[in-house]
Write a protein that holds these residues in place. Structure first.
Motif, PDB file in Angstrom:
ATOM      1  N   LEU A  61      11.348 -30.952   6.423  1.00 37.91           N
ATOM      2  CA  LEU A  61      11.973 -29.919   6.689  1.00 37.91           C
ATOM      3  C   LEU A  61      10.585 -29.055   7.381  1.00 37.91           C
ATOM      4  O   LEU A  61      10.811 -28.457   8.070  1.00 37.91           O
ATOM      5  N   ILE A  62       9.335 -29.575   6.923  1.00 42.74           N
ATOM      6  CA  ILE A  62       8.230 -28.882   7.537  1.00 42.74           C
ATOM      7  C   ILE A  62       8.356 -29.174   9.018  1.00 42.74           C
ATOM      8  O   ILE A  62       8.005 -28.205   9.935  1.00 42.74           O
ATOM      9  N   VAL A  63       8.397 -30.441   9.360  1.00 43.62           N
ATOM     10  CA  VAL A  63       8.520 -30.787  10.782  1.00 43.62           C
ATOM     11  C   VAL A  63       9.508 -30.193  11.367  1.00 43.62           C
ATOM     12  O   VAL A  63       9.514 -29.686  12.762  1.00 43.62           O
ATOM     13  N   PHE A  64      10.678 -30.286  10.781  1.00 42.24           N
ATOM     14  CA  PHE A  64      11.953 -29.653  11.329  1.00 42.24           C
ATOM     15  C   PHE A  64      11.848 -28.062  11.730  1.00 42.24           C
ATOM     16  O   PHE A  64      12.161 -27.483  12.763  1.00 42.24           O
ATOM     17  N   GLY A 103      -2.272 -33.334  21.541  1.00 40.31           N
ATOM     18  CA  GLY A 103      -3.021 -33.573  20.287  1.00 40.31           C
ATOM     19  C   GLY A 103      -2.221 -33.389  18.846  1.00 40.31           C
ATOM     20  O   GLY A 103      -2.676 -33.677  17.770  1.00 40.31           O
ATOM     21  N   VAL A 104      -0.885 -32.927  19.143  1.00 38.97           N
ATOM     22  CA  VAL A 104      -0.131 -32.773  17.851  1.00 38.97           C
ATOM     23  C   VAL A 104       0.121 -33.991  17.128  1.00 38.97           C
ATOM     24  O   VAL A 104      -0.066 -33.941  15.904  1.00 38.97           O
ATOM     25  N   VAL A 105       0.316 -35.101  17.886  1.00 34.48           N
ATOM     26  CA  VAL A 105       0.586 -36.349  17.219  1.00 34.48           C
ATOM     27  C   VAL A 105      -0.636 -36.664  16.397  1.00 34.48           C
ATOM     28  O   VAL A 105      -0.419 -37.359  15.347  1.00 34.48           O
ATOM     29  N   GLU A 106      -1.638 -36.670  17.204  1.00 37.50           N
ATOM     30  CA  GLU A 106      -2.916 -37.167  16.462  1.00 37.50           C
ATOM     31  C   GLU A 106      -3.269 -36.192  15.247  1.00 37.50           C
ATOM     32  O   GLU A 106      -3.627 -36.906  14.415  1.00 37.50           O
ATOM     33  N   ALA A 107      -2.816 -34.994  15.279  1.00 33.66           N
ATOM     34  CA  ALA A 107      -3.040 -34.177  13.954  1.00 33.66           C
ATOM     35  C   ALA A 107      -1.982 -34.507  13.024  1.00 33.66           C
ATOM     36  O   ALA A 107      -2.725 -34.555  11.931  1.00 33.66           O
ATOM     37  N   GLU A 108      -1.003 -34.869  13.239  1.00 36.95           N
ATOM     38  CA  GLU A 108       0.068 -35.459  12.125  1.00 36.95           C
ATOM     39  C   GLU A 108      -0.539 -36.738  11.564  1.00 36.95           C
ATOM     40  O   GLU A 108      -0.093 -36.975  10.594  1.00 36.95           O
ATOM     41  N   ARG A 109      -1.306 -37.432  12.146  1.00 38.11           N
ATOM     42  CA  ARG A 109      -1.538 -38.644  11.852  1.00 38.11           C
ATOM     43  C   ARG A 109      -2.789 -38.727  10.738  1.00 38.11           C
ATOM     44  O   ARG A 109      -2.613 -39.505   9.641  1.00 38.11           O
ATOM     45  N   VAL A 110      -3.295 -37.688  10.562  1.00 39.92           N
ATOM     46  CA  VAL A 110      -4.354 -37.532   9.749  1.00 39.92           C
ATOM     47  C   VAL A 110      -3.712 -36.924   8.259  1.00 39.92           C
ATOM     48  O   VAL A 110      -4.374 -36.833   7.163  1.00 39.92           O
ATOM     49  N   THR A 111      -2.525 -36.459   8.228  1.00 32.12           N
ATOM     50  CA  THR A 111      -1.865 -36.035   7.193  1.00 32.12           C
ATOM     51  C   THR A 111      -1.107 -37.186   6.453  1.00 32.12           C
ATOM     52  O   THR A 111      -0.834 -38.178   6.916  1.00 32.12           O
ATOM     53  N   PRO A 112      -1.137 -36.954   5.257  1.00 35.25           N
ATOM     54  CA  PRO A 112      -0.215 -37.913   4.170  1.00 35.25           C
ATOM     55  C   PRO A 112       0.975 -37.981   4.352  1.00 35.25           C
ATOM     56  O   PRO A 112       1.682 -38.886   3.657  1.00 35.25           O
ATOM     57  N   ALA A 113       1.710 -37.342   5.373  1.00 37.82           N
ATOM     58  CA  ALA A 113       3.131 -37.212   5.350  1.00 37.82           C
ATOM     59  C   ALA A 113       3.740 -38.533   5.853  1.00 37.82           C
ATOM     60  O   ALA A 113       3.061 -39.490   6.549  1.00 37.82           O
ATOM     61  N   SER A 114       5.039 -38.931   5.270  1.00 36.27           N
ATOM     62  CA  SER A 114       5.723 -40.122   5.735  1.00 36.27           C
ATOM     63  C   SER A 114       5.889 -40.025   7.076  1.00 36.27           C
ATOM     64  O   SER A 114       6.363 -39.176   7.783  1.00 36.27           O
ATOM     65  N   ARG A 115       5.419 -41.453   7.467  1.00 33.11           N
ATOM     66  CA  ARG A 115       5.903 -41.213   9.105  1.00 33.11           C
ATOM     67  C   ARG A 115       7.363 -41.311   9.431  1.00 33.11           C
ATOM     68  O   ARG A 115       7.775 -40.860  10.617  1.00 33.11           O
ATOM     69  N   THR A 116       8.132 -41.927   8.488  1.00 29.56           N
ATOM     70  CA  THR A 116       9.653 -41.459   8.683  1.00 29.56           C
ATOM     71  C   THR A 116      10.085 -40.240   8.735  1.00 29.56           C
ATOM     72  O   THR A 116      10.714 -39.696   9.640  1.00 29.56           O
ATOM     73  N   ALA A 117       9.281 -39.276   7.984  1.00 24.39           N
ATOM     74  CA  ALA A 117       9.476 -37.767   7.891  1.00 24.39           C
ATOM     75  C   ALA A 117       9.111 -37.190   9.136  1.00 24.39           C
ATOM     76  O   ALA A 117       9.903 -36.340   9.491  1.00 24.39           O
ATOM     77  N   LEU A 118       7.865 -37.692   9.757  1.00 24.44           N
ATOM     78  CA  LEU A 118       7.555 -37.251  10.932  1.00 24.44           C
ATOM     79  C   LEU A 118       8.711 -37.200  11.984  1.00 24.44           C
ATOM     80  O   LEU A 118       9.188 -36.577  12.947  1.00 24.44           O
ATOM     81  N   LEU A 119       9.481 -38.638  12.013  1.00 24.90           N
ATOM     82  CA  LEU A 119      10.539 -38.752  12.955  1.00 24.90           C
ATOM     83  C   LEU A 119      11.866 -37.925  12.572  1.00 24.90           C
ATOM     84  O   LEU A 119      12.353 -37.338  13.370  1.00 24.90           O
ATOM     85  N   VAL A 120      12.238 -38.127  11.254  1.00 21.70           N
ATOM     86  CA  VAL A 120      13.364 -37.417  10.965  1.00 21.70           C
ATOM     87  C   VAL A 120      13.338 -35.978  11.128  1.00 21.70           C
ATOM     88  O   VAL A 120      14.674 -35.465  11.506  1.00 21.70           O
ATOM     89  N   GLY A 121      12.230 -35.293  10.788  1.00 22.20           N
ATOM     90  CA  GLY A 121      12.311 -33.920  11.173  1.00 22.20           C
ATOM     91  C   GLY A 121      12.466 -33.530  12.591  1.00 22.20           C
ATOM     92  O   GLY A 121      13.275 -32.534  12.785  1.00 22.20           O
ATOM     93  N   ARG A 122      12.014 -34.465  13.422  1.00 22.72           N
ATOM     94  CA  ARG A 122      12.375 -34.191  14.845  1.00 22.72           C
ATOM     95  C   ARG A 122      13.837 -34.473  15.109  1.00 22.72           C
ATOM     96  O   ARG A 122      14.634 -33.847  15.907  1.00 22.72           O
ATOM     97  N   LEU A 123      14.435 -35.561  14.421  1.00 24.78           N
ATOM     98  CA  LEU A 123      15.770 -35.819  14.519  1.00 24.78           C
ATOM     99  C   LEU A 123      16.671 -34.604  14.163  1.00 24.78           C
ATOM    100  O   LEU A 123      17.753 -34.289  14.694  1.00 24.78           O
TER     101      LEU A 123
END
Length: 253
Positions: free
Chosen positions: A9-12, A88-108
């Motif tokens: 939801l944060i990514v969304f 650099g947004v993706v690079e910034a997200e890489r350093v967070t502990p967020a689930s990689r699936t959540a990074l995709l699902v939020g965009r979906l």
């Protein structure tokens, strides 16, 4: 699970704010289904009417346009991700502990919400222009559209992070979309083509999804076409989600 939902939801929310801050894209997103129906409808209505007296032109056209809307809109979702990667947004997200699936699902989720709004507008216009369809059939057809739209958006995001170049991604999408558009029966039934072309289209998953969506609008929600359409839509969604998640995880490596 709670953390996954929160992260998604944060990514969304961030993605939606980015979209809403650009009124031009919001306007284009709303106008797209309007132009599809207003321009394609009158052009194809005489041809569809020739299929038979019992065939309602807009009950035939709108489901096909729905799937086309899901395909074309979702396949281009990855272009925005390339811009985010470059900034650099993706690079910034890489350093967070967020689930990689959540990074995709939020965009979906953002892509699916945008597609839902477009689908509702398209169906409302179709009904205003004389389309006949049950509420259950419309809901089923829109659900199929959202499912395949989510699959295409996931694949588009995966492709975007793989090639990281609009110059590479654009021709790849065009090469994929051409046979899909011609062999899936989105605008015209494949029965109008020669037998060999019909056999080739049998191997096109989107052809079964189009038939299922069109059948749902016609009230046929329990036939083989629906079974095959739902099966292919689910299979493509799961496969695309797996691919997208794998690419996001690889970015983190």
């Amino acid at each position: 699970m709670n953390s996954f939902v929160r992260e998604s939801l944060i990514v969304f929310n961030r993605q939606m704010r980015m979209n809403l801050r650009n009124p031009a894209w919001v306007f284009i997103g709303i106008m797209q289904p309007v132009l599809y129906l207003v321009l394609f409808g009158p052009l194809l209505e005489p041809l569809v009417s020739s299929f038979g007296a019992d065939v309602d032109p807009y009950t035939f056209l709108v489901p096909g346009l729905l799937v086309q809307l899901g395909l074309f809109g979702a396949f281009f979702a990855g272009f925005g991700l390339i811009g985010e990667w470059r900034e650099g947004v993706v690079e910034a997200e890489r350093v967070t502990p967020a689930s990689r699936t959540a990074l995709l699902v939020g965009r979906l989720l953002r892509d699916v919400v945008q597609l839902l709004v477009q689908a509702v507008i398209l169906v409302a216009l179709g009904l205003a222009m004389g389309m006949r369809a049950s509420v259950g059939g419309v809901v089923t057809g829109i659900a199929l559209t959202l499912l395949i739209g989510g699959a295409c958006a996931a694949a588009s995001n995966a492709l975007a992070l793989t090639v990281k170049s609009e110059d590479v991604m654009a021709p790849v999408i065009n090469v994929v979309m051409m046979p899909v558009l011609l062999l899936s029966g989105i605008l015209l039934p494949m029965t109008l083509g020669p037998a060999w072309l019909q056999r080739v289209s049998d191997f096109m998953p989107f052809r079964w999804i189009v038939d299922a969506t069109r059948g749902s609008f016609a009230g046929e929600v329990a036939g083989n076409a629906m079974l095959w359409g739902v099966t292919w839509a689910l299979a493509l969604f799961v496969l695309a989600l797996w691919w997208g998640t794998a690419v996001f995880r690889r970015e983190n490596a």
